[in-house]
Design a protein around this motif. Sequence first.
Motif, PDB file in Angstrom:
ATOM      1  N   ALA A   8      24.174  39.672  63.937  1.00  0.00           N
ATOM      2  CA  ALA A   8      25.418  40.342  64.273  1.00  0.00           C
ATOM      3  C   ALA A   8      26.597  39.599  63.468  1.00  0.00           C
ATOM      4  N   ASP A  80      27.157  44.180  70.599  1.00  0.00           N
ATOM      5  CA  ASP A  80      26.119  43.811  69.896  1.00  0.00           C
ATOM      6  C   ASP A  80      24.922  44.232  70.938  1.00  0.00           C
ATOM      7  N   ARG A  84      22.062  47.093  70.004  1.00  0.00           N
ATOM      8  CA  ARG A  84      20.715  46.802  70.008  1.00  0.00           C
ATOM      9  C   ARG A  84      19.959  47.750  70.644  1.00  0.00           C
ATOM     10  N   LEU A 128      25.397  44.850  62.247  1.00  0.00           N
ATOM     11  CA  LEU A 128      23.917  44.092  62.597  1.00  0.00           C
ATOM     12  C   LEU A 128      23.231  44.271  61.313  1.00  0.00           C
TER      13      LEU A 128
END
Length: 377
Positions: A8, A80, A84, A128
Amino acid sequence: MEAQTLIALPIVLALEPVAGEPPARLTLSRDEAAELAALVATDLHALVPQVDAARLALAGALFDQVELLRPGFPVWSTLDELARRVPRGHLENVVAFGSHEGHMPAQPLEPSTLYAEGPMRLLPMSLLAPAELAEELSDQLEIQLVGRGETGALTADWLMRTLGIRLEHVRYLSRNDLLALTCVQYEHVNLAPLWSLLETALLTPYREESTMSARGLALRYADGKVLAQSPSQWLAGQGGDTAERAHALAGIVFELRQYAALLDAHQLPLQLQPAPTLVVEAGDGYLLETLAAADARYDPPTLFAHEAPGLGVVAITVSQRGESRVLAHAWPLKPQALGSLLALLTDRHGSAGELHALGRIMLDEHGQLAAPATILH
């Protein structure tokens, strides 16, 4: 591109509204966040083409910098984590999170109205990136954003129309840029020691850091909290006559309140440093040092308020038999903490609960906080 191989890279979209024109709202809807993310992706591609190999994650929420710069960076870590979970290739590797029925998808992504009047609003994002690309992409972002990070005209126009505001500036920053900007701001208002503590808590929380405030109060960061020297202990090391010492103590309390407010905004706890002859503790908006317990052989303790112009109650001294037996000193750091602090002191020491205003900071012959031998009326 497997989730566990992604690194990240935190960035931010910084909005500076025209003075006196804060946004009427702090979040974007899901659809609005998606529209903005598409515009941002285009801008970033023009600045750093390598971003196409990374996933862009955007939170449609406007924060103050104190909300983003907190230990563990909870806003970015939440963003983040949510990003994901989205399957690869979804929305062409651009994912945005906005509000639905008035709420963001996770509590850390909810901006607080307490900081809504700040001069700059910050919209957090992450790239990312695959591990093999992350270092090069990070280096390019640091170089390009600081030099050419203005948003495209379409993005700036969209923000002004959607939020209903005029913008002086709107640009992309890396998180390191935001850290550097905040450092300069704190140094500008004589709070460089505060920044040294905060920077350690943010970037190297396993380390300890010691510093001294501009007025000479010892401060230390350790184990996730800031420990401040007791103002009464600081006072013991000062010179000058009674008036000079009282004035200096008022200055220390003013400074301590500044530190307490900013540390609270950054969600970094403030406590008193332990001392051999004191029992120290911290509550919501106050610090307390206890020297002795009440003696049942004497009359109930009395609460005295030391006061200073512009500061109100500087300290509360709990005394039994006047100056001969001081039990505790309490330091209110927020006005709203005074009521709960009085209730605590009354309950703990068995006092009558009435607070006797001294109208000044009262010191004894040794220059220490004191209480009158008889109650003043």
